[in-house]
Design a protein around this motif. Sequence first.
Motif, short mmCIF file in Angstrom:
data_model
loop_
_atom_site.label_atom_id
_atom_site.label_comp_id
_atom_site.label_asym_id
_atom_site.label_seq_id
_atom_site.Cartn_x
_atom_site.Cartn_y
_atom_site.Cartn_z
N LYS A 259 0.83 -1.20 0.00
CA LYS A 259 0.00 0.00 0.00
C LYS A 259 0.87 1.25 0.00
CE LYS A 259 -3.51 2.44 2.73
NZ LYS A 259 -4.35 2.41 3.97
N ALA A 260 1.94 1.23 0.79
CA ALA A 260 2.81 2.40 0.86
C ALA A 260 3.43 2.72 -0.49
CB ALA A 260 3.90 2.16 1.90
N PHE A 261 3.78 1.67 -1.25
CA PHE A 261 4.41 1.87 -2.55
C PHE A 261 3.41 2.19 -3.65
CE2 PHE A 261 8.09 -1.01 -1.10
CZ PHE A 261 8.86 0.08 -0.73
N ARG B 181 3.41 9.22 -2.70
CA ARG B 181 4.28 8.61 -1.68
C ARG B 181 5.63 8.21 -2.30
NH1 ARG B 181 -0.81 6.74 0.40
NH2 ARG B 181 -0.75 4.69 -0.61
N LEU B 182 5.61 7.80 -3.55
CA LEU B 182 6.88 7.50 -4.23
C LEU B 182 7.72 8.77 -4.38
CD1 LEU B 182 5.81 4.96 -7.01
CD2 LEU B 182 6.66 4.50 -4.70
N ASP B 183 7.07 9.88 -4.69
CA ASP B 183 7.80 11.16 -4.76
C ASP B 183 8.42 11.51 -3.42
OD1 ASP B 183 7.30 11.58 -7.44
OD2 ASP B 183 5.54 12.87 -7.10
N VAL B 184 7.66 11.32 -2.35
CA VAL B 184 8.17 11.63 -1.01
C VAL B 184 9.38 10.77 -0.69
CG1 VAL B 184 7.65 11.52 1.46
CG2 VAL B 184 5.97 12.48 -0.13
N LEU B 185 9.31 9.49 -1.01
CA LEU B 185 10.44 8.60 -0.75
C LEU B 185 11.67 9.04 -1.52
CD1 LEU B 185 8.63 5.14 -0.74
CD2 LEU B 185 9.79 6.21 1.21
N ARG B 186 11.49 9.45 -2.76
CA ARG B 186 12.64 9.91 -3.56
C ARG B 186 13.19 11.23 -3.01
NH1 ARG B 186 11.08 10.14 -9.61
NH2 ARG B 186 9.02 10.60 -8.77
N LYS C 233 14.67 -3.04 0.11
CA LYS C 233 15.92 -2.48 -0.39
C LYS C 233 15.96 -2.46 -1.91
CE LYS C 233 20.94 -3.08 -0.19
NZ LYS C 233 22.07 -3.91 0.33
N THR C 234 15.54 -3.56 -2.52
CA THR C 234 15.55 -3.63 -3.98
C THR C 234 14.60 -2.61 -4.59
OG1 THR C 234 16.12 -5.98 -3.93
CG2 THR C 234 15.14 -5.14 -5.96
N PHE C 235 13.42 -2.48 -3.99
CA PHE C 235 12.46 -1.51 -4.52
C PHE C 235 12.99 -0.09 -4.40
CE2 PHE C 235 8.87 1.29 -4.68
CZ PHE C 235 8.01 0.70 -5.58
N LEU C 236 13.56 0.26 -3.25
CA LEU C 236 14.06 1.62 -3.05
C LEU C 236 15.24 1.91 -3.98
CD1 LEU C 236 13.81 1.99 0.84
CD2 LEU C 236 12.35 3.05 -0.90
N GLU C 237 16.11 0.95 -4.16
CA GLU C 237 17.23 1.14 -5.06
C GLU C 237 16.74 1.38 -6.50
OE1 GLU C 237 19.61 -2.33 -4.54
OE2 GLU C 237 20.70 -1.53 -2.81
N THR C 238 15.71 0.67 -6.88
CA THR C 238 15.12 0.88 -8.21
C THR C 238 14.44 2.24 -8.29
OG1 THR C 238 14.75 -1.51 -8.40
CG2 THR C 238 13.54 -0.07 -9.92
N LEU C 239 13.71 2.58 -7.25
CA LEU C 239 13.02 3.86 -7.21
C LEU C 239 14.00 5.02 -7.30
CD1 LEU C 239 10.34 5.44 -6.75
CD2 LEU C 239 10.82 5.29 -4.29
#
Length: 326
Positions: A20-22, A27-32, A95-101
């Motif tokens: 849900k968070a992803f 929310r993806l913009d905020v994470l970046r 970790k994999t998702f964030l690295e890709t993001l």
Amino acid sequence: MIAQPLPTPTAPAAILALSKAFADPLRLDVLRLLQNNSFGVMELCHITTTPQSGMSHHLKILTGCGLLETKREGTSIFYRRAMLPQNGFLSDLTKTFLETLDQTALSPELLKTRQEIYDDRSQQSADFFKRCAAQLKENQDLVASFEHYSGCVGDLIGNENLPRETRVIEIGAGESPLLTSLSSTFKSVLVVDNSAEMLKKTKARVEQEQLKNVHFMLQDYDTLTLDFPADLLVCNMVLHHLPAPAAFFQKAAGLIKPKGKLLLIDLCPHQQDWTRDICGDLWLGFEPDDLDLWASASGFQRGQGAFLGLKNGFQLQLKIFTAHSL
């Protein structure tokens, strides 16, 4: 490969919460945006043009599943990326998702509004130095007078066995006696400052002490360019004045020659909010691990370092980093 802990009965709920968070573009913009930065709620609202109620909702979701954490800076709360657990059963996936993001560039609109926040922070700092340059050294000595850590600085630099021909740059030297020490140790020192008032104070000290090998440049650090890379870049009690501390290391990597040195001196985390008013601090110290992480991400390798506790309760951290080799 390190074995991951077996999922608990609540694992499906955790997977759903992470999914849900992803599953939201904002929310993806905020994470970046928070990859190597800390922002307050209202700053994130400005950057993303989102109402506060909506932003608070999204931050609650990201914090609830462990992707973000809060850090108190005096009376202010900032959001930042959370340190991921090394052995959680969702750690590899996250970790994999964030690295890709993180490989996805921010939109021009987000870059523009983020820069507006940086500019606002910079302006706050510039206004303070313009208004309070006359009494700044006296105020800063209330926090950490150079005489209390000069011996440690001398030992750190001496242990590096740097030749006298070392090209040195000090960012924001102010009236600190460190400049005198650098001038006597090395053939040439360039002082860079973005405050005309503070650079004037530095020049007066240099003239008073008749230092003949010190040169000056009035320039914003983030737009600084050099004809020749530095052998040693010194940042003494300056990082907490910069609008984007992690970006300092990224910029430093382009200013220092391969295997050159970065000497960083700053405070450990504290909650003495009065330093904002009398010293113009934007940040109330830094976690040592954060400095190491930012430096490593910019290609630096940590070398020798030291921690010094002061009688007034503040703690200093002194670190030397080595730039990557080609």
